[in-house]
Write a protein that holds these residues in place. Structure first.
Motif, PDB file in Angstrom:
ATOM      1  N   TYR A 642     102.629  20.166  -3.074  1.00  0.00           N
ATOM      2  CA  TYR A 642     102.589  19.662  -4.398  1.00  0.00           C
ATOM      3  C   TYR A 642     101.994  18.186  -4.669  1.00  0.00           C
ATOM      4  CZ  TYR A 642     104.655  17.843  -8.870  1.00  0.00           C
ATOM      5  OH  TYR A 642     104.837  17.070 -10.154  1.00  0.00           O
ATOM      6  N   GLY A 643     100.874  17.949  -5.511  1.00  0.00           N
ATOM      7  CA  GLY A 643     100.391  16.979  -5.678  1.00  0.00           C
ATOM      8  C   GLY A 643      99.614  16.526  -6.796  1.00  0.00           C
ATOM      9  N   LEU A 644      99.922  15.463  -7.548  1.00  0.00           N
ATOM     10  CA  LEU A 644      99.078  15.312  -8.716  1.00  0.00           C
ATOM     11  C   LEU A 644      98.325  14.004  -8.543  1.00  0.00           C
ATOM     12  CD1 LEU A 644     102.277  15.544 -11.179  1.00  0.00           C
ATOM     13  CD2 LEU A 644     100.620  17.197 -10.503  1.00  0.00           C
ATOM     14  N   LYS A 646      94.631  14.036  -9.395  1.00  0.00           N
ATOM     15  CA  LYS A 646      93.587  14.141 -10.435  1.00  0.00           C
ATOM     16  C   LYS A 646      94.201  13.767 -11.743  1.00  0.00           C
ATOM     17  CE  LYS A 646      90.317  17.373  -8.228  1.00  0.00           C
ATOM     18  NZ  LYS A 646      89.678  18.408  -8.150  1.00  0.00           N
ATOM     19  N   GLU A 647      95.602  14.169 -11.677  1.00  0.00           N
ATOM     20  CA  GLU A 647      96.499  13.920 -13.001  1.00  0.00           C
ATOM     21  C   GLU A 647      97.061  12.590 -13.318  1.00  0.00           C
ATOM     22  OE1 GLU A 647      95.665  17.920 -11.593  1.00  0.00           O
ATOM     23  OE2 GLU A 647      96.924  16.323 -10.667  1.00  0.00           O
ATOM     24  N   LYS A 648      96.431  11.759 -12.357  1.00  0.00           N
ATOM     25  CA  LYS A 648      97.307  10.494 -12.489  1.00  0.00           C
ATOM     26  C   LYS A 648      97.292   9.809 -13.734  1.00  0.00           C
ATOM     27  CE  LYS A 648      93.026   7.570 -10.988  1.00  0.00           C
ATOM     28  NZ  LYS A 648      92.193   8.860 -10.738  1.00  0.00           N
ATOM     29  N   GLN A 649      96.344   9.809 -14.537  1.00  0.00           N
ATOM     30  CA  GLN A 649      96.093   8.950 -16.030  1.00  0.00           C
ATOM     31  C   GLN A 649      97.414   9.881 -16.724  1.00  0.00           C
ATOM     32  OE1 GLN A 649      94.793   6.142 -16.412  1.00  0.00           O
ATOM     33  NE2 GLN A 649      93.698   6.350 -14.669  1.00  0.00           N
ATOM     34  N   ASP A 650      97.296  11.078 -16.805  1.00  0.00           N
ATOM     35  CA  ASP A 650      98.313  11.783 -17.541  1.00  0.00           C
ATOM     36  C   ASP A 650      99.885  11.384 -17.113  1.00  0.00           C
ATOM     37  OD1 ASP A 650      96.504  13.101 -19.024  1.00  0.00           O
ATOM     38  OD2 ASP A 650      96.532  14.666 -17.916  1.00  0.00           O
ATOM     39  N   VAL A 651     100.193  11.178 -15.964  1.00  0.00           N
ATOM     40  CA  VAL A 651     101.526  10.950 -14.997  1.00  0.00           C
ATOM     41  C   VAL A 651     101.876   9.467 -15.756  1.00  0.00           C
ATOM     42  CG1 VAL A 651     102.558  10.486 -12.980  1.00  0.00           C
ATOM     43  CG2 VAL A 651     101.279  12.361 -13.201  1.00  0.00           C
ATOM     44  N   LYS A 652     101.010   8.641 -15.523  1.00  0.00           N
ATOM     45  CA  LYS A 652     100.920   7.253 -15.891  1.00  0.00           C
ATOM     46  C   LYS A 652     101.420   7.071 -17.327  1.00  0.00           C
ATOM     47  CE  LYS A 652      98.394   4.282 -13.853  1.00  0.00           C
ATOM     48  NZ  LYS A 652      97.054   3.670 -13.142  1.00  0.00           N
ATOM     49  N   LYS A 653     101.038   7.888 -18.119  1.00  0.00           N
ATOM     50  CA  LYS A 653     101.570   7.733 -19.621  1.00  0.00           C
ATOM     51  C   LYS A 653     102.892   8.182 -19.944  1.00  0.00           C
ATOM     52  CE  LYS A 653      96.657   8.499 -21.112  1.00  0.00           C
ATOM     53  NZ  LYS A 653      95.866   9.664 -21.940  1.00  0.00           N
ATOM     54  N   LEU A 654     103.499   8.987 -18.981  1.00  0.00           N
ATOM     55  CA  LEU A 654     104.960   9.490 -19.242  1.00  0.00           C
ATOM     56  C   LEU A 654     106.116   8.372 -19.160  1.00  0.00           C
ATOM     57  CD1 LEU A 654     104.496  12.846 -17.240  1.00  0.00           C
ATOM     58  CD2 LEU A 654     104.299  12.533 -19.726  1.00  0.00           C
ATOM     59  N   GLY A 655     105.689   7.124 -18.814  1.00  0.00           N
ATOM     60  CA  GLY A 655     106.640   6.079 -18.449  1.00  0.00           C
ATOM     61  C   GLY A 655     107.852   6.308 -17.702  1.00  0.00           C
ATOM     62  N   ASP A 677      96.975   7.288   0.688  1.00  0.00           N
ATOM     63  CA  ASP A 677      95.900   7.695  -0.338  1.00  0.00           C
ATOM     64  C   ASP A 677      96.440   8.027  -1.887  1.00  0.00           C
ATOM     65  OD1 ASP A 677      93.976   8.108   1.675  1.00  0.00           O
ATOM     66  OD2 ASP A 677      94.175  10.245   1.988  1.00  0.00           O
ATOM     67  N   PHE A 678      97.676   8.136  -2.029  1.00  0.00           N
ATOM     68  CA  PHE A 678      98.353   8.386  -3.284  1.00  0.00           C
ATOM     69  C   PHE A 678      98.633   7.031  -4.034  1.00  0.00           C
ATOM     70  CE2 PHE A 678      99.065  12.841  -2.409  1.00  0.00           C
ATOM     71  CZ  PHE A 678      99.602  13.453  -3.771  1.00  0.00           C
ATOM     72  N   ILE A 679      98.853   6.168  -3.116  1.00  0.00           N
ATOM     73  CA  ILE A 679      99.109   4.606  -3.783  1.00  0.00           C
ATOM     74  C   ILE A 679      97.654   4.222  -4.054  1.00  0.00           C
ATOM     75  CG2 ILE A 679      99.631   2.424  -3.061  1.00  0.00           C
ATOM     76  CD1 ILE A 679     101.892   3.674  -1.217  1.00  0.00           C
ATOM     77  N   GLN A 680      96.614   4.277  -3.284  1.00  0.00           N
ATOM     78  CA  GLN A 680      95.307   4.122  -3.658  1.00  0.00           C
ATOM     79  C   GLN A 680      94.719   4.640  -4.977  1.00  0.00           C
ATOM     80  OE1 GLN A 680      92.796   2.086  -1.758  1.00  0.00           O
ATOM     81  NE2 GLN A 680      94.450   1.106  -0.980  1.00  0.00           N
ATOM     82  N   CYS A 681      95.154   5.899  -5.244  1.00  0.00           N
ATOM     83  CA  CYS A 681      94.445   6.464  -6.247  1.00  0.00           C
ATOM     84  C   CYS A 681      95.173   6.239  -7.449  1.00  0.00           C
ATOM     85  CB  CYS A 681      95.221   8.261  -6.064  1.00  0.00           C
ATOM     86  SG  CYS A 681      94.653   9.071  -7.471  1.00  0.00           S
ATOM     87  N   TYR A 682      96.371   5.906  -7.460  1.00  0.00           N
ATOM     88  CA  TYR A 682      97.401   5.390  -8.630  1.00  0.00           C
ATOM     89  C   TYR A 682      97.321   4.060  -8.881  1.00  0.00           C
ATOM     90  CZ  TYR A 682      99.577  10.001  -9.732  1.00  0.00           C
ATOM     91  OH  TYR A 682      99.953  11.466 -10.153  1.00  0.00           O
ATOM     92  N   GLN A 683      97.113   3.242  -7.964  1.00  0.00           N
ATOM     93  CA  GLN A 683      97.155   1.623  -8.067  1.00  0.00           C
ATOM     94  C   GLN A 683      95.855   0.924  -8.268  1.00  0.00           C
ATOM     95  OE1 GLN A 683      99.643  -0.160  -5.473  1.00  0.00           O
ATOM     96  NE2 GLN A 683     101.627   0.496  -6.579  1.00  0.00           N
ATOM     97  N   LYS A 695      99.478  22.006  -8.244  1.00  0.00           N
ATOM     98  CA  LYS A 695      99.856  21.137  -9.219  1.00  0.00           C
ATOM     99  C   LYS A 695     101.329  21.396  -9.901  1.00  0.00           C
ATOM    100  CE  LYS A 695      95.488  20.118 -11.067  1.00  0.00           C
ATOM    101  NZ  LYS A 695      94.568  21.004 -10.121  1.00  0.00           N
ATOM    102  N   GLY A 696     101.998  22.717  -9.187  1.00  0.00           N
ATOM    103  CA  GLY A 696     103.212  23.264  -9.525  1.00  0.00           C
ATOM    104  C   GLY A 696     103.164  23.532 -10.895  1.00  0.00           C
TER     105      GLY A 696
END
Length: 703
Positions: A642-644, A646-655, A677-683, A695-696
């Motif tokens: 499971y991995g998010l 492409k959904e990083k912007q939606d995830v970051k809005k969830l608080g 890779d995940f840290i580079q994507c999100y940060q 995406k579960g």
């Protein structure tokens, strides 16, 4: 304490039949929130009628509300759904969701609450916690032995309900996402598609372990404990539960009839309890799947419990279904010149009915025998006279129609008086804990969990990861190292009675070494940690199912402050959940199933050490199976991680407080690359398309 025989009902007709066949109580689903969404569940009108039908027989009705509820369902639908049944006199609700438990306790005072087997209560600590919070009965996990049930009995005053007959789940109930992740049909929402009953090929280090294409390595036999009922009762079980709301009504009626016979026989002569050969054959003939077994009461696991097929054998009810009527005490008085009077007494309820004036017979007076014959025609009522005293004064005469009407009126009055005793006034509705909306975080914080020391060593080198959850076997070693990381400990997914004693020293050492978080995966662990003053260190994992704000409020009241987002809520639903003190998993192989069974032991041999096997389904998808020998359970993981990304912007809005990367099957090199890779994507918004991920439920959710 009276021992209850508890029967399933998937329809109104089946419910009445089970009551007539000797069940002391029936559990049934309504049109919402039940774990058998595909049964012929009762309408509101049928359920209201069923509550009265049970009460006039001195029986009980329990309503299944044993699914996980989303915030909207809990706050906008549950009260209106339950209030008619509460007012009618519903005896209890069976709940899985800890938030539903809190809601029902607050909004419906006096309603008995039963903790469903879906809560996976595996020990006395969890049972004591539930008892302290208003639960009247615990339905034990099917996997418990007689001794483990006895340990719960010794520590609580709660009623204990345990399954004695019917289907066995391969997974600990409530801890299975197999159907949910593969097809969107969640067992936690009553829609399990039973992928465990399908054929799989199994591969280990020794090669292929299964024989033939149609072998079903996850398919257990059905449970049949008729021969060990005395041992189950002596272990402290007070309600003997029969599974089968999805089966035909004739099956349940036949099983209930036979268990009623032997439960009565046990209390008549416990020293000489013996089951007749014909009754044993009849139980198997009613339904079997690869034979039957006694469940987990006498053994931890093993191939003798497994059907290894999904072949079902069903038969018609063998022999006569034994129907029982309730015994009523009656007193009929006929005196010339006075009104005829009939008194009835049943379970402490007394009524008296009068009719016409008794005439003096001109020719042949009525005798006691003829009157008795007429009065004992109780017909379709659930009653019969256990004793009927007839008093005659003079040469009496009355038309038979008058006696018939007198009897009908008396029994109707008796029923009305009984059901009125159970009626309740509607409570004043209160408001639950309202929490502020989520706000996006300015910074994205990462934690990670790992199963191996090699994974941990790689994660230690990544500065953006603030905390690492480690397997209990090596957490102390990492805590001893000097580093800028917070080191946390993961507790086992399953804890049985006595297991926490194995870990207590390690937990205490970890706290002294500076560990300030423990990932808690089951209620027994949570209760133990709370009892020993470690509540503030607990982080509830996703399998603890904080689906709604009410469930988080419950745990806060106990002293736990941090949570993990459930994997079955989609992004929109997560937005409506309070997330400020929760972590969000954004990567990992999803645990599909946790089982007391061991694939390696059942198909090969017990190697007494951790191992990894592979299940391959009919579409050639591969699912890893990890054998955790230290605490004796298996974990089945999804075929894809499971991995998010492409959904990083939606995830970051969830608080969320932080995002978590869960590493289980990955090598050290894979762990390092995925984490970076995940840290580079999100940060840093550096996209990576090198992964095939699921995406579960983040987009599609569950019904």
């Amino acid at each position: 304490m009276k021992i209850e025989l508890l029967a399933p009902a998937g329809s109104y007709e089946g419910l009445i039949q089970n009551l007539e066949c000797g069940a002391d109580a029936v559990y049934v689903g309504g049109k919402a929130f039940g774990a058998r969404a595909y049964a012929q569940n009762l309408s509101e009108e049928q359920l209201l009628q069923a509550i009265d039908e049970a009460h006039i027989r001195n029986k009980k009705i329990y309503l299944t509300v044993n699914t996980l509820l989303k915030n909207q369902e809990l706050y906008q639908k549950l009260y209106d759904y339950l209030i008619p049944f509460y007012k009618q006199g519903l005896d209890a609700v069976i709940v899985q969701d800890i938030g539903v438990l809190s809601f029902v306790r607050r909004e419906f005072p006096g309603m008995h609450i039963h903790a469903s087997t879906q809560m996976a209560v595996t020990g006395p600590q969890a049972a004591m916690l539930l008892e302290k919070n208003g639960v009247n009965r615990v339905v034990t996990a099917r996997e418990l032995s007689l001794e483990e049930i006895s340990s719960i009995r010794r520590c609580t005053n709660m009623e204990i309900e345990s399954f004695v007959h019917g289907a066995l789940c391969y997974s600990y109930s409530g801890q299975c996402l197999f159907s949910s992740i593969l097809g969107g049909r969640s067992g936690n929402r009553g829609r399990c598609a039973q992928p465990c009953r399908l054929p799989y090929q199994v591969y280990g280090k020794q090669g292929k372990l299964t024989k033939g294409k149609e072998m079903c390595p996850l398919s257990p036999k059905d449970m049949n404990t008729i021969e060990i009922l005395p041992e189950i009762i002596e272990a402290g079980v007070t309600s003997l539960k029969i599974e089968g709301r999805m089966k035909q009504a004739s099956y349940a009626a036949g099983v209930v009839s036979i268990y009623r016979k032997y439960l009565d026989r046990y209390f008549e002569n416990p020293q000489n309890y013996r089951v007749e050969k014909q009754d044993k054959e009849d139980l198997v003939a009613l339904f079997s799947r690869g034979g039957s077994c006694r469940g987990y009461y006498e053994i931890r696991n093993g191939r003798q419990m497994m059907a290894f097929s999904n072949e079902k054998k069903t038969g018609e009810v063998i022999g006569e279904i034994r129907k029982k009527k309730e015994k009523v005490k009656g007193n009929l008085m006929l005196s010339v010149g006075k009104r005829v009077t009939l008194e009835l007494e049943y379970e402490g309820v007394h009524v008296q009915t009068e009719s016409s004036v008794v005439q003096e017979a001109r020719k042949q007076p009525l005798d006691e025998e003829r009157i008795r014959t007429q009065m004992e025609k109780t017909g379709n009522t659930p009653y019969e006279f256990g004793a009927l005293d007839i008093q005659l004064e003079g040469n009496v005469f009355l038309p038979m129609s008058v006696l018939n009407q007198l009897r009908r009126d008396a029994f109707e009055q008796l029923q009305n008086k009984i059901v009125q005793h159970f009626r309740r006034e509607a409570p004043v509705r209160t408001k639950g804990e309202m929490l502020e909306d989520n706000q996006p975080r300015e910074e994205t914080f990462f934690t990670a969990s790992c199963e191996t020391m090699e994974q941990a060593e790689e994660l230690m080198q990544i500065p953006e990861i603030s905390g690492i959850y480690c397997h209990w076997d090596f957490a102390l070693k990492l805590l001893e190292k000097s580093c800028d990381k917070e080191i946390y400990m993961m507790l086992p997914h399953v804890i049985r009675p006595g297991d926490m004693q194995k870990l207590s020293g390690t937990i205490q050492q970890a706290v002294r070494a500076g560990c300030r978080r423990f990932l808690v995966r089951n209620m027994e662990s949570a209760a133990w940690m709370l009892q020993h003053g470690y509540g503030e260190y607990c982080v509830m994992d996703s399998g603890m199912y904080t689906f709604n704000n009410e469930s988080m409020a419950f745990w806060r009241q106990q002293g736990i402050r941090r949570f993990t987002a459930p994997l079955e809520l989609n992004g929109r639903e997560l937005k409506g959940r309070y997330n400020k003190d929760s972590e969000m998993p954004v990567y990992g192989y999803i645990p599909m199933m946790i089982s007391a069974q061991c694939v390696q032991k059942n198909l090969d041999a017990c190697r007494k050490n951790d191992a990894t096997l592979t299940l391959k389904d009919r579409y050639d998808k591969e699912f890893r199976v990890k054998c955790y020998c230290g605490f004796c359970y298996n974990m089945i993981y999804n075929s894809l991680p499971y991995g998010l990304l492409k959904e990083k912007q939606d995830v970051k809005k969830l608080g969320f407080e932080s995002l978590r990367l869960n590493f289980t099957l990955e090598s050290a090199g894979e762990t390092r690359k995925i984490a970076r890779d995940f840290i580079q994507c999100y940060q840093k918004n550096v996209d990576s398309c090198a992964y095939i991920l699921t995406k579960g439920h983040f987009r599609r959710g569950v019904e």
